[in-house]
Design an enzyme around this catalytic site. Structure first.
Site, PDB file in Angstrom:
ATOM      1  N   GLU A 134       0.809  -1.217   0.000  1.00  0.00           N
ATOM      2  CA  GLU A 134       0.000   0.000   0.000  1.00  0.00           C
ATOM      3  C   GLU A 134       0.840   1.262   0.000  1.00  0.00           C
ATOM      4  O   GLU A 134       0.577   2.220  -0.730  1.00  0.00           O
ATOM      5  CB  GLU A 134      -0.951   0.011   1.205  1.00  0.00           C
ATOM      6  CG  GLU A 134      -2.125  -0.969   1.108  1.00  0.00           C
ATOM      7  CD  GLU A 134      -1.750  -2.401   1.423  1.00  0.00           C
ATOM      8  OE1 GLU A 134      -0.572  -2.649   1.791  1.00  0.00           O
ATOM      9  OE2 GLU A 134      -2.617  -3.287   1.302  1.00  0.00           O
ATOM     10  N   HIS A 153     -11.402  -4.879   9.545  1.00  0.00           N
ATOM     11  CA  HIS A 153     -11.967  -4.572   8.222  1.00  0.00           C
ATOM     12  C   HIS A 153     -13.215  -3.696   8.343  1.00  0.00           C
ATOM     13  O   HIS A 153     -14.037  -3.668   7.439  1.00  0.00           O
ATOM     14  CB  HIS A 153     -12.345  -5.858   7.477  1.00  0.00           C
ATOM     15  CG  HIS A 153     -11.177  -6.539   6.841  1.00  0.00           C
ATOM     16  ND1 HIS A 153     -10.170  -7.118   7.564  1.00  0.00           N
ATOM     17  CD2 HIS A 153     -10.838  -6.704   5.532  1.00  0.00           C
ATOM     18  CE1 HIS A 153      -9.282  -7.652   6.730  1.00  0.00           C
ATOM     19  NE2 HIS A 153      -9.660  -7.399   5.501  1.00  0.00           N
TER      20      HIS A 153
END
Lengths: 330, 338
Positions: free
Chosen positions: B69, B138
């Site tokens: 990322e 999440h």
């Protein structure tokens, strides 16, 4: 990478490179004084000892190449051609500084020279370089991105991620590791299980070499060769420049982590003294020539200090400018 | 999963379809635009948003990245500096924490730190929010956190129109823009407003008018507010529902105008309460419209726990239409005073 042919050493070129290194050294030595006088503030990371890396590299790079640098980047900026006046004014925090006084020593920018800044987060510039190279590739530009970083960056995840991505996408990145043997105060062998940085590139199938970073010609030759391969579409290359920092990490560093004798030993093989001796031995430069170069560099630094001192401050009314792009400005 | 009725109404589409159309149009209209992220290509996007784009635009412009990322967001910044208009998909806001350095230290600072020489025309798309029993790692709602950072623009499409047109608005801006797509909204069905061709990225919108109280929200919570408002209307309480759309900058003018009209406000935010966007909005209302208020400004946020997996616990942690309605009723009671 093992068939390097050193270019013939001409007097003109030799003196040019020496002058470029002396100019950086004179600038840095003055910064040291100015810092002691509290005329420049913030963090200050001096480049003394590493001049051959910047000078050799920029002798081989082209104006169309993009540059990403670190927080020890005065030498990179000067060798790239960022005017000394504007670099000094930036250290003084003046409006005429190359970042308008908003960056300081660690954040020199000059977009006209494709100098995309000193980045003060270790390894933070590597992904940026990968992106600049991606843009060059997608736009079909015949250019590369040169990314400077230190041995400390090699411990960061972004080093590995960036090497992988550049190799995977075959991007025109020249990774230039300035290995000065210390990540602030942590010696390389206290930080890395494998201290041969150039060997790490192999894990990403990136050609690499370790270069004597104290020899400006070795640097120039290696960068010329690597750049040629990258421009020909060969993908990224990593060069590990083995060098040494003569001064402290920053101005707040008592250097408890290394022996004075070690520093003295490295000073003896410093890039300026080495080249000076060589040029004199070859009869390409007299002591007089050397003194003249010194005087000229000092005069340029004097003028830069005067320029910086006389320059205006950015008005406080402009504090919030540029947080977002000023769309109609350019 | 409400796709059975699509055939009856050809103009009906999902939020997911709307984002995909936005991507398609952006890629079609500007050769500088490309999409990059984890599994955006062959996989079709973790939430199937970019499905089919690889076939249309090819692997150079629909660019699958390794799991890195920080580096692919940084590469987006670099590509933006180099003249491209990258759209970076960070699969979810949770993973954006791995790219926080690039977003906060680079994307947000380059323009100012360079004295205006650089600008970073980068769009980052992120799925955000809870509600699908995905567990604590999440289910974050961290858009309010990002809204703290000068140099970033934060926008949240909550409607089909905004899902379709906010991306183009973001690409028109020369600054880094983070677009937060709530994962619960991807299956939401709706229609595009006829004739609409573009939207702005700075103004809040009144999604329902009312005279008694203003419910201020964004994202999935907006729809919960609308549901609560419908319930309250049956009881004779007329709630105005304001969709913030942009979390940075905040459209203070629209917020204050509504509060001056209703004299009461409840902020509904899926972020946690402490140090939240809701706290910021309360403060601004108090600073700018205190004497217009008939009751203390109230807020309903997510319970201060990592979002739990079990459905009943997750439901209890998040704002719900029932809790919004209850908080609104309480606000109106307290407004009448002792």
């Amino acid at each position: 990478m093992n068939a390097l042919v050193a270019p013939a050493l001409t007097q003109t070129h030799g003196l040019e490179l020496l002058r470029a290194m002396l100019r950086i050294r004179a600038f840095e030595d003055r910064c040291y004084q100015l810092y002691g006088q509290m005329r420049i503030r913030g963090f200050l990371h001096l480049y003394n000892g590493e001049e051959a890396v910047a000078v050799g590299a920029f002798a081989a790079l082209r104006p169309e190449d993009a540059i990403v640098s670190t927080y020890r980047e005065h030498g990179h900026a000067l060798a790239r051609g960022v005017p000394m006046n504007r670099v000094m004014a930036e250290l003084f925090g003046k409006q005429t500084g190359c970042s308008g006084g908003r960056g300081g020593s660690m954040h020199l920018f000059d977009v006209a020279r494709k100098f995309y800044g000193g980045n003060a987060i270790v390894a933070g510039g590597l992904p940026i370089a990968v992106g600049l190279a991606l843009a060059q590739k997608l736009r079909g530009e015949p250019a590369l991105t040169a990314c400077f970083f230190g041995d400390g960056a090699v411990a960061e995840g972004e080093f590995h991620e960036s090497l992988n991505l550049a190799a995977l996408w075959h991007l025109p990145v020249l990774f230039l590791c300035e290995n000065n043997r210390y990540a602030m105060g942590t010696a390389l062998d206290r930080a890395q299980a494998e201290t041969d940085i150039s060997a790490k590139a192999g894990a990403y199938r990136i050609p690499a070499a370790a270069i004597d970073g104290m020899d400006v010609f070795a640097v120039e030759t290696a960068v010329t060769d690597a750049a040629r391969g990258i421009r020909a579409g060969g993908g990224p290359v990593l060069l590990e420049m083995r060098t040494y920092r003569f001064r402290a990490h920053s101005m707040f560093d008592p250097q408890l982590y290394r022996e004075r004798a070690e520093v003295e030993q490295w000073r003896k093989k410093g890039p300026i003294i080495t080249l000076t001796t060589r040029l004199k031995a070859l009869g390409l430069m007299s002591e007089e020539d050397y003194q003249r170069l010194q005087r000229e560099c000092n005069a340029e630094v004097d003028a830069a200090v005067t320029f910086a001192e006389r320059s205006p401050w950015e008005p406080v009314s402009g504090l919030e400018r540029f947080v977002y792009a000023e769309r109609h400005r350019r | 999963m409400q796709n059975a009725t699509v055939a009856e109404a050809p103009v009906s589409l999902t939020y997911r379809d709307a984002v995909r159309e936005a991507l398609h149009a952006a890629l079609r209209d500007d050769p500088r635009v490309f999409l990059m992220g984890e599994d955006v290509g062959r996989y079709g996007g973790s939430y199937a948003v970019s499905k089919g784009l690889l076939e249309t635009f090819g692997a150079e412009r629909i660019r699958d990245t390794p799991l890195c990322e920080s580096t692919f967001v940084g590469a987006g910044i670099g590509a933006a500096l180099g003249g491209m208009r990258p759209i970076v998909e960070v699969m979810t806001v949770n993973f954006s924490l791995l790219a926080l350095d690039q977003i906060v230290n680079n994307a947000a600072t380059f323009s100012h730190m360079s004295g205006g020489q650089l600008n970073v025309p980068l769009v980052i798309r992120l799925a955000t929010g809870a509600g699908r029993q995905l567990g604590a790692q999440h289910s974050h709602s961290l858009e309010g956190w990002y809204a703290h950072i000068p140099g970033l623009r934060i926008a949240v499409p909550a409607t089909i129109d905004d899902a379709r047109f906010m991306l183009a608005a973001a690409l028109r801006l020369p600054d880094p823009v983070l677009l937060f797509e709530h994962l619960y909204l991807y299956n939401m069905q709706g229609t595009l407003t006829e004739g609409l061709e573009q939207v702005d990225l700075e103004r809040a919108a009144i999604r329902r008018t009312g005279r008694d109280v203003t419910l201020i929200s964004y994202g999935w919570s907006l729809h919960k507010c609308l549901a609560a408002a419908a319930t309250l209307a049956a009881e004779g309480i007329e709630a105005e529902v304001l969709d913030l759309r942009s979390l940075r900058p905040l459209d203070e003018a629209t917020i204050m105008a509504s509060v001056r009209h209703t004299h009461r406000a409840l902020i509904v935010d899926e972020g946690w309460r402490s140090g939240s966007l809701a706290a910021e909005i309360v403060t601004r209302i108090v600073e700018q419209a205190f004497y217009e208020l008939d009751a203390p400004v109230a807020r309903l946020c997510t319970a201060e726990v990592p979002i739990p997996y079990a459905a009943h616990l997750e439901e209890a942690a998040l704002p719900s239409p029932a809790r919004i309605a209850a908080a609104t009723r309480e606000l109106l009671v307290s407004a009448r005073g002792p």
